[in-house]
Design an enzyme around this catalytic site. Structure first.
Site, PDB file in Angstrom:
ATOM      1  NE  ARG A 225      30.487  38.391  48.296  1.00 43.42           N
ATOM      2  CZ  ARG A 225      31.267  38.916  49.252  1.00 43.42           C
ATOM      3  NH1 ARG A 225      31.994  39.987  48.988  1.00 43.42           N
ATOM      4  NH2 ARG A 225      31.337  38.382  50.447  1.00 43.42           N
TER       5      ARG A 225
ATOM      6  CD  GLU B 270      35.854  36.523  45.808  1.00 50.42           C
ATOM      7  OE1 GLU B 270      35.829  36.605  47.047  1.00 50.42           O
ATOM      8  OE2 GLU B 270      34.865  36.243  45.134  1.00 50.42           O
TER       9      GLU B 270
HETATM   10  N1  MTE Z   1      44.235  32.645  42.254  1.00 54.18           N
HETATM   11  C1  MTE Z   1      44.617  31.597  41.501  1.00 54.18           C
HETATM   12  N2  MTE Z   1      45.902  31.507  41.115  1.00 54.18           N
HETATM   13  N3  MTE Z   1      43.725  30.653  41.080  1.00 54.18           N
HETATM   14  C2  MTE Z   1      42.396  30.721  41.429  1.00 54.18           C
HETATM   15  O1  MTE Z   1      41.610  29.855  41.054  1.00 54.18           O
HETATM   16  N4  MTE Z   1      40.645  31.985  42.640  1.00 54.18           N
HETATM   17  C3  MTE Z   1      40.236  33.285  43.157  1.00 54.18           C
HETATM   18  C4  MTE Z   1      41.307  33.866  44.076  1.00 54.18           C
HETATM   19  N5  MTE Z   1      42.588  33.803  43.436  1.00 54.18           N
HETATM   20  C5  MTE Z   1      41.964  31.827  42.236  1.00 54.18           C
HETATM   21  C6  MTE Z   1      42.949  32.762  42.646  1.00 54.18           C
HETATM   22  C7  MTE Z   1      38.983  33.238  43.895  1.00 54.18           C
HETATM   23  S1  MTE Z   1      37.545  33.251  43.018  1.00 54.18           S
HETATM   24  C8  MTE Z   1      38.940  33.215  45.255  1.00 54.18           C
HETATM   25  S2  MTE Z   1      37.465  33.249  46.103  1.00 54.18           S
HETATM   26  C9  MTE Z   1      40.166  33.151  46.065  1.00 54.18           C
HETATM   27  O2  MTE Z   1      41.349  33.091  45.261  1.00 54.18           O
HETATM   28  C10 MTE Z   1      40.092  31.923  46.962  1.00 54.18           C
HETATM   29  O3  MTE Z   1      41.237  31.731  47.690  1.00 54.18           O
HETATM   30  P1  MTE Z   1      41.570  32.504  49.051  1.00 54.18           P
HETATM   31  O4  MTE Z   1      40.305  32.666  49.798  1.00 54.18           O
HETATM   32  O5  MTE Z   1      42.520  31.597  49.712  1.00 54.18           O
HETATM   33  O6  MTE Z   1      42.162  33.808  48.649  1.00 54.18           O
HETATM   34  C1  QUE Z   2      30.381  35.101  48.947  1.00 51.31           C
HETATM   35  C2  QUE Z   2      30.635  33.856  48.505  1.00 51.31           C
HETATM   36  C3  QUE Z   2      29.709  32.811  48.743  1.00 51.31           C
HETATM   37  C4  QUE Z   2      28.519  33.086  49.414  1.00 51.31           C
HETATM   38  C5  QUE Z   2      28.282  34.370  49.842  1.00 51.31           C
HETATM   39  C6  QUE Z   2      29.211  35.365  49.611  1.00 51.31           C
HETATM   40  C7  QUE Z   2      29.936  31.483  48.311  1.00 51.31           C
HETATM   41  C8  QUE Z   2      28.964  30.493  48.621  1.00 51.31           C
HETATM   42  C9  QUE Z   2      27.792  30.840  49.294  1.00 51.31           C
HETATM   43  C10 QUE Z   2      26.772  29.901  49.688  1.00 51.31           C
HETATM   44  C11 QUE Z   2      25.562  30.354  50.169  1.00 51.31           C
HETATM   45  C12 QUE Z   2      24.583  29.495  50.605  1.00 51.31           C
HETATM   46  C13 QUE Z   2      24.780  28.143  50.565  1.00 51.31           C
HETATM   47  C14 QUE Z   2      25.984  27.657  50.089  1.00 51.31           C
HETATM   48  C15 QUE Z   2      26.965  28.532  49.659  1.00 51.31           C
HETATM   49  O1  QUE Z   2      27.602  32.117  49.658  1.00 51.31           O
HETATM   50  O2  QUE Z   2      30.968  31.213  47.708  1.00 51.31           O
HETATM   51  O3  QUE Z   2      26.193  26.329  50.087  1.00 51.31           O
HETATM   52  O4  QUE Z   2      23.827  27.264  50.997  1.00 51.31           O
HETATM   53  O5  QUE Z   2      29.207  29.230  48.240  1.00 51.31           O
HETATM   54  O6  QUE Z   2      29.007  36.610  50.039  1.00 51.31           O
HETATM   55  O7  QUE Z   2      31.767  33.599  47.839  1.00 51.31           O
HETATM   56 MO1  MOS Z   3      35.679  32.794  44.604  1.00 52.67          MO
HETATM   57  S1  MOS Z   3      34.295  33.448  43.222  1.00 52.67           S
HETATM   58  O1  MOS Z   3      34.573  33.188  45.928  1.00 52.67           O
HETATM   59  O2  MOS Z   3      35.526  31.142  44.400  1.00 52.67           O
END
Ligand code: MTE
Ligand code: QUE
Ligand code: MOS
Length: 779
Positions: free
Chosen positions: A311, A723
């Site tokens: 990514r 994110e």
């Molecule tokens: N917002 C809150 N309040 N708490 C969290 O832990 N995690 C972030 C984001 N926003 C998070 C958050 C991350 S890393 C992700 S991937 C997304 O929420 C996941 O939730 P969504 O896919 O439902 O947006």
């Molecule tokens: C973004 C993500 C994830 C990702 C790829 C993205 C992620 C994740 C995995 C992943 C990949 C291979 C696996 C697995 C998980 O890829 O959160 O179990 O075998 O878990 O672009 O957020």
């Molecule tokens: Mo969010 S880093 O994809 O849990």
């Protein structure tokens, strides 16, 4: 008015404030419940010679002590590469790596046991830095590349070339609720594990495999998390399985809840990166070739590092068209806890590296960095193909740039900043715009699927269960809105049930910002199937009136808690009454919906394909004030413009944008992980690790949504918001770099991430005598 887009409060907002919301450690203790803890490696790298638990066993209240030998399954796991042990067998590869699991009746007994366990180890030489790992060729996974055109031939002929190395530090997720789980044993060696996890299905899979069970013997339930931020995606697993181990062995409920310090010390963080770059550009700053070599610090095991690197590579274009580009990537193996997902998942690291390069080009050409950004920005009809070959459809970046530059008064304020810097002896200002183009979808194809179970009860109320987990981001609230909208019923009549692998199997982690996208879409599929059956029945029902209309289900309308045939709008019947009639005619009132994201595919070996369904875009302009005496940094103003399509819930999304921005700002400014020479994390508590606090919020903070209704590929025309806003925080760092460029008289600026007060003052010191030199006094 539709419920979609409405500003409905988070469905746990009141519960969180009153304390009614139940987190794992709020669950009442069972009478015979055990506390689970562990003893970890005292060395970052060491050979395990012997473990003696005989003294500890004698302690009153100690019920069990377990090493890897007590595991009935396979002591090997990992989300992508299976290179982790739950418990150390022969070699410990990071400090605190679990060796012995302790089950005790009281914390006091466990504390005594920890002292009584005798572990003999031989210390081995550890590796902590990317440089050292490269020197020893210690890598995880294969070398990765994304290449287009021919950078080398451009470098040969280009007039302007810059080269450098750029470093960013890691970041602690700092969820408020530590890793937590409770395992309840059942009949026939079954387990119900409640875990604060973003990935319940992974807990089922790993628990079964390590404990020697079938996956249908384990259920994982997640009501909610007190924050996850990526840190509970793969790493909730270890502690949930420890609880499961104790529950299975003792047939007693077992609770594993880490304290903050342990959590910070033994779990993984955002990946630090160290990147080399070489960029060629013309006299206007138009980039003609870019080569970057990304190196991440993966820690001691693969975890999600290879996907995170991927990514980062896919975001090394930031928002810019790169005609000739070569992006190489490697994950370095070191003796730190395995680094893991953190909001942005490598995207911030890739983007930041390129934004630094933009600042460097601007500085070198003595141009405004925004000018460089604007001319390199992806085009709408041309210059709109990414290095990996995906065409960017409906590109709104140029419009966002123009609108934000105007609404933030960038041009006037830039002049004011320059003026200020030319007169102020004590302070320095900087201003900068940074963009976001965040790809939405898992880059691992199979994860792009979701399921939802929708059940209607006989009073017209609805229960929904999806594979998505609630971590504060508002997923449940949004799914509730989506389901209420599908049936056109009141929001209050829809309930979201705790996530459980018993209701939704083989779920994807709630990650990659796609929680609402895939689970919301699956819920729509389920609702539509039920609606279809209800419409069929309604068509029959309404045509049986003595009114002469034909049976036609396409005329059936669900509206404002009623169902009617649009040719007979006065003959409406309440949804809650109609479902009873349907039930009595034996119409099924429940459905499992399944969704797979269409069209996504990416070939890792060629570095080409369409990894993303669409992009979430945005930009931020930040202005900073730096105290030249102390290096202290204050964000005076930030203006954000972000395109999240048609927002499902503007209040929640605003919260996501603000929270993400501040979290990103923390990463690039104050948050610094400090280790001693043995790999012991010194900054392992809120007192030594500085996340932003309320006074760090910009004095003026304007957050606006860009109007965009073109994203028809996603649920309710929305765009993922979780994110992307974290990357907006990068504007604070680029503003600091801009400030420094005003005093550097053309010299290169060395500024890493995080730009702590210390880092800033040392950078200023490169260019001008800081007003008061701090003299080291000799005693
Ligand atoms: N917002 C809150 N309040 N708490 C969290 O832990 N995690 C972030 C984001 N926003 C998070 C958050 C991350 S890393 C992700 S991937 C997304 O929420 C996941 O939730 P969504 O896919 O439902 O947006
Ligand atoms: C973004 C993500 C994830 C990702 C790829 C993205 C992620 C994740 C995995 C992943 C990949 C291979 C696996 C697995 C998980 O890829 O959160 O179990 O075998 O878990 O672009 O957020
Ligand atoms: Mo969010 S880093 O994809 O849990």
């Amino acid at each position: 008015m539709s419920i979609i887009g409405k500003n409905i409060p988070h469905d746990s907002a009141i519960g969180h404030v009153t304390g009614e919301s139940v987190f794992i450690d709020d669950m009442p203790f069972a009478k015979n419940e055990l506390i689970v803890d562990f003893v970890g490696s005292p060395y970052a790298h060491g050979e395990l010679i012997s473990v003696d638990t005989s003294e500890a066993e004698k302690i009153e209240g100690i019920i069990g002590l377990y090493t890897y030998k007590d595991l009935d399954g396979i002591n090997k796991f990992g989300p992508i590469i299976q290179d982790e042990h739950l418990l150390v067998e022969h070699t410990a590869t990071f400090m605190g790596e679990p060796i012995v699991v302790i089950a005790g009746e009281t914390r006091q007994a466990i504390a005594k046991a920890k002292k009584a366990i005798k572990i003999v180890m031989k210390e081995l030489e550890p590796v902590f830095t990317i440089d050292e790992a490269i020197k020893r060729e210690q890598y995880i996974g294969v070398p990765r590349f994304i290449i287009r055109g021919d950078v080398q031939s451009v470098f040969k002929t280009s007039e302007h070339i810059l080269e450098g190395t750029f470093i960013n530090g890691g970041q602690e997720q700092f969820y408020l609720e530590s890793q937590a789980s409770i395992a309840y044993p059942g009949e026939d060696n079954t387990l119900v594990i409640h875990s604060s996890t973003q990935h319940p299905s992974e807990i089922v899979q790993v628990a079964a495999s390590i404990l020697g069970l079938q996956q249908n013997q384990v259920i994982c339930i997640t009501k909610r998390m007190g924050g996850g931020f990526g840190g509970k995606e793969s790493q909730a697993c270890h502690f949930a399985v420890m609880a499961g181990l104790v529950a299975l062995k003792t047939k007693r409920p077992a609770r594993a809840v880490l304290n903050k310090d342990t959590d910070m010390m033994v779990t993984g963080k955002r990946h630090p990166f160290q990147n080399n770059y070489k960029v060629a550009f013309d006299k206007n700053g138009m980039i003609t070739a870019l080569k970057v070599d990304l190196f991440s610090n993966g820690g001691a095991a693969a975890d999600l590092s290879t996907s995170i690197l991927e990514r980062a590579m896919l975001h090394s274009d930031s928002a810019y068209y790169l005609p000739n580009v070569e992006i190489n990537g490697r994950v370095c193996k070191t003796n730190l806890p395995p680094n893991t997902a953190f909001r942005g998942f490598g995207g911030p690291q890739g983007t930041l590296n390129t934004e630094n390069i933009i600042e460097e080009i601007a500085h070198y050409l003595k141009k405004d960095a925004y000018e460089i950004r604007r001319i390199n920005c992806y085009g709408v009809n041309d210059r709109n193909i990414t290095p990996y070959g995906q065409i960017i459809h409906n590109n709104v970046l140029p419009e966002i740039f123009d609108e934000l530059i105007y609404s933030s008064d960038y041009t006037e304020r830039l002049e004011a900043v320059k003026e200020f810097n030319s007169v102020s002896k004590t302070h320095l200002k900087g201003i900068s715009l940074s963009p976001v183009k965040f790809g939405i979808s898992f880059t691992t194809k199979f994860l792009n699927q979701g399921s939802a179970l929708v059940n209607i009860y006989l009073d017209g109320t609805v229960q929904v269960s999806t594979g998505g987990t609630e971590m504060g981001q508002g997923l449940n609230t949004k799914i509730r809105q989506i389901v209420a909208d599908e049936f056109s019923i009141d929001y209050e009549t829809v309930r979201i049930m705790a996530t459980s692998t018993e209701k939704n199997n083989n779920t994807s982690p709630t990650a990659a910002s796609s929680g609402t996208d895939i689970n919301g879409s699956a819920a729509v599929v389920a609702c539509q199937a039920i609606r279809d059956r209800l419409s069929e029945f309604a068509a029959q029902y309404f045509s049986s009136f003595e009114n002469g209309i034909t049976k036609a289900k396409e005329h059936i309308v669900f509206k404002d808690n009623y169902i009617f045939d649009n040719r007979l709008p006065d003959n409406k019947i309440a949804f809650k009454d109609f479902v009873v009639l349907a039930y009595r005619e034996r119409v099924s009132l429940g459905e499992r919906g399944f969704y797979q994201t269409p069209g996504v595919d990416f070939n890792r070996d060629t570095g080409k394909g369409n990894p993303f369904l669409y992009f979430t875009n945005g930009a931020a302009v930040s202005e900073v004030l730096i105290d030249k005496f102390t290096g202290e940094l204050k964000v005076l103003r930030s203006d954000i413009l972000i395109d999240i399509g048609e927002s499902i819930n503007v209040g929640i999304d605003r919260g996501q944008v603000i929270g993400g921005f501040i979290q990103g700002m923390g990463w690039v400014t104050g948050e610094e992980l400090k280790y001693n020479e043995k790999g012991y994390l010194l900054s392992h508590s809120p007192t030594t690790y500085k996340i932003p606090n309320i006074t760090d919020v910009p004095d003026i903070f304007n957050v606006n949504f860009f109007k965009n209704d073109t994203n028809i590929v996603n649920v309710k025309k929305s765009k993922a918001v979780g994110e992307p806003p974290l990357l907006l925080g990068i504007s604070v760092w680029t503003a600091v770099k801009h400030a420094l460029s005003c005093v550097s008289s053309g010299k290169r600026i060395n500024l890493s991430v995080p730009a702590t007060n210390e880092e800033i003052i040392m950078a200023i010191d490169q260019f001008e005598e800081i007003p008061i030199k701090i003299k080291v006094l000799e005693y």
